[in-house]
Design a protein around this motif. Sequence first.
Motif, short mmCIF file in Angstrom:
data_model
loop_
_atom_site.label_atom_id
_atom_site.label_comp_id
_atom_site.label_asym_id
_atom_site.label_seq_id
_atom_site.Cartn_x
_atom_site.Cartn_y
_atom_site.Cartn_z
N ALA A 71 -76.72 20.45 -42.76
CA ALA A 71 -75.72 19.48 -43.21
C ALA A 71 -74.54 19.46 -42.25
O ALA A 71 -74.03 20.51 -41.85
N LEU A 72 -74.14 18.25 -41.86
CA LEU A 72 -72.94 18.08 -41.04
C LEU A 72 -71.72 18.09 -41.95
O LEU A 72 -71.65 17.34 -42.93
N SER A 116 -70.63 11.16 -37.81
CA SER A 116 -71.61 10.07 -37.88
C SER A 116 -72.14 9.69 -36.50
O SER A 116 -73.31 9.33 -36.35
N THR A 117 -71.28 9.79 -35.47
CA THR A 117 -71.73 9.54 -34.10
C THR A 117 -72.78 10.57 -33.71
O THR A 117 -73.80 10.25 -33.08
N SER A 128 -80.48 11.77 -34.75
CA SER A 128 -81.54 11.12 -35.50
C SER A 128 -82.13 9.91 -34.78
O SER A 128 -83.17 9.39 -35.18
N LYS A 129 -81.42 9.45 -33.73
CA LYS A 129 -81.84 8.27 -32.97
C LYS A 129 -82.01 7.05 -33.88
O LYS A 129 -82.90 6.22 -33.71
N SER A 130 -81.13 6.99 -34.89
CA SER A 130 -81.12 5.83 -35.79
C SER A 130 -79.68 5.42 -36.02
O SER A 130 -78.76 6.21 -35.82
N GLU A 131 -79.47 4.18 -36.41
CA GLU A 131 -78.13 3.65 -36.56
C GLU A 131 -77.47 4.19 -37.83
O GLU A 131 -78.03 4.08 -38.92
N VAL A 132 -76.31 4.77 -37.68
CA VAL A 132 -75.49 5.22 -38.81
C VAL A 132 -74.12 4.59 -38.63
O VAL A 132 -73.61 4.51 -37.51
N THR A 161 -73.74 10.07 -48.83
CA THR A 161 -74.48 11.02 -48.01
C THR A 161 -75.68 10.32 -47.37
O THR A 161 -76.44 9.63 -48.04
N THR A 162 -75.80 10.51 -46.05
CA THR A 162 -76.95 9.98 -45.32
C THR A 162 -77.86 11.14 -44.94
O THR A 162 -77.39 12.14 -44.40
#
Length: 400
Positions: free
Chosen positions: A208-209, A218-219, A225-229, A241-242
């Motif tokens: 967990a961050l 988030s950056t 994760s190589k996905s857009e957040v 929470t993502t």
Amino acid sequence: MEQNSNNKTKPYGERAVLVGVITGEQNDLQTKEYLDELKFLAETAGAIAVKSFTQRLERTNSKTFVGSGKIYEILGYIRENEIDIAIFDDELTPSQLKNIEKIMECKILDRTSLILDIFAKRAKTAYAKTQVELAQYQYLLPRLTRMWTHLERQRGGGIGRYGPGETQLETDRRIILERISKLKEQLKKIDRQMVSQRGNRGSLVRLALVGYTNVGKSTLMTLLSKSEVFVENKLFATLDTTVRKIVIENLPFLLSDTVGFIRKLPAQLIESFKSTLDEVREADVLIHVVDISHPNCEEQINVVKQTLFDIGATNKPVFLVFNKIDVYPFIEKTEDDLTLPTAENHSLEQLMKSWIAKENTPCIFISAKNKTNIDRLRNDIYKIVAEIHAGRYPFNNFLY
């Protein structure tokens, strides 16, 4: 541009003044830092902070937060400059709020109500909206005596709904208590669903961050994760929470990004968001992201540690990630400068050595924005996850 009542134009956004107190528990530098953060909060909420007021007191005034002379000085500025809001950098008591509103000719907010307002605007999912609404009602309940709310308009009713002689205040209090009870039941129902969802994730290692708000969590989540957040240079850009499944080499694990912490975080929010922070409590390892460029990063670290203690998550292994080395402010002292050195007077290399020496915690220094040391970070995380996985599945180690 918008028009005010005098048909004069003014910039978009309500104009605000900020009010803080220098006490024995909060020195000049801390008060300035807190007001700078309050300004950032105000801007995040859409206001324009035009001036800050401070006063040195042994303790805050029990009636008006600041002294009578200062409160009327602020009132004079409000009148002369068409100020819409006065924002106080602490939670005002119900009596302080009542007394200040009798004097001031503008809207009054304290730090808690401002943060609650930001959370309300940022909440996107039904879960986050329910949590924020609960916190708002819990904040409102003890302050009902100062307002005539007419909350009965928000509910249905019929003949004989209210008993004879019931005052508006009693009615409002009962309506809020019923709403709080209903929101708590809604959260319990959603919590059960989320516990079930977490249970369905199997026994993957979970990281967990955590960190102060706006440190770049988030950056970093996007990079790993190589996905857009969603990423934005504002406080509390992320409320929900993502969770992402990440694979480094051939090793899968879960990484979650939660709401950022902040000093003086309202107790109502900590309580209502505890279920959201279950991702933190149930993680195997916490990745504590720190903004190394911030002049008070050590205090921010302590705020995060205290919040982790408040939610019961202090027994977790922690990996410190010092972010934003690309904007670290180094100011070299001249020979004739006899003032005591500050954090900015140490080079990044000196600071790195000092942190590594004094923290009994694994750490790394990165720039998520410039992707500096990200490959090394991935490798460090891989080692952490692999070690946990090896202990959990000793007969599967040949896979890794």
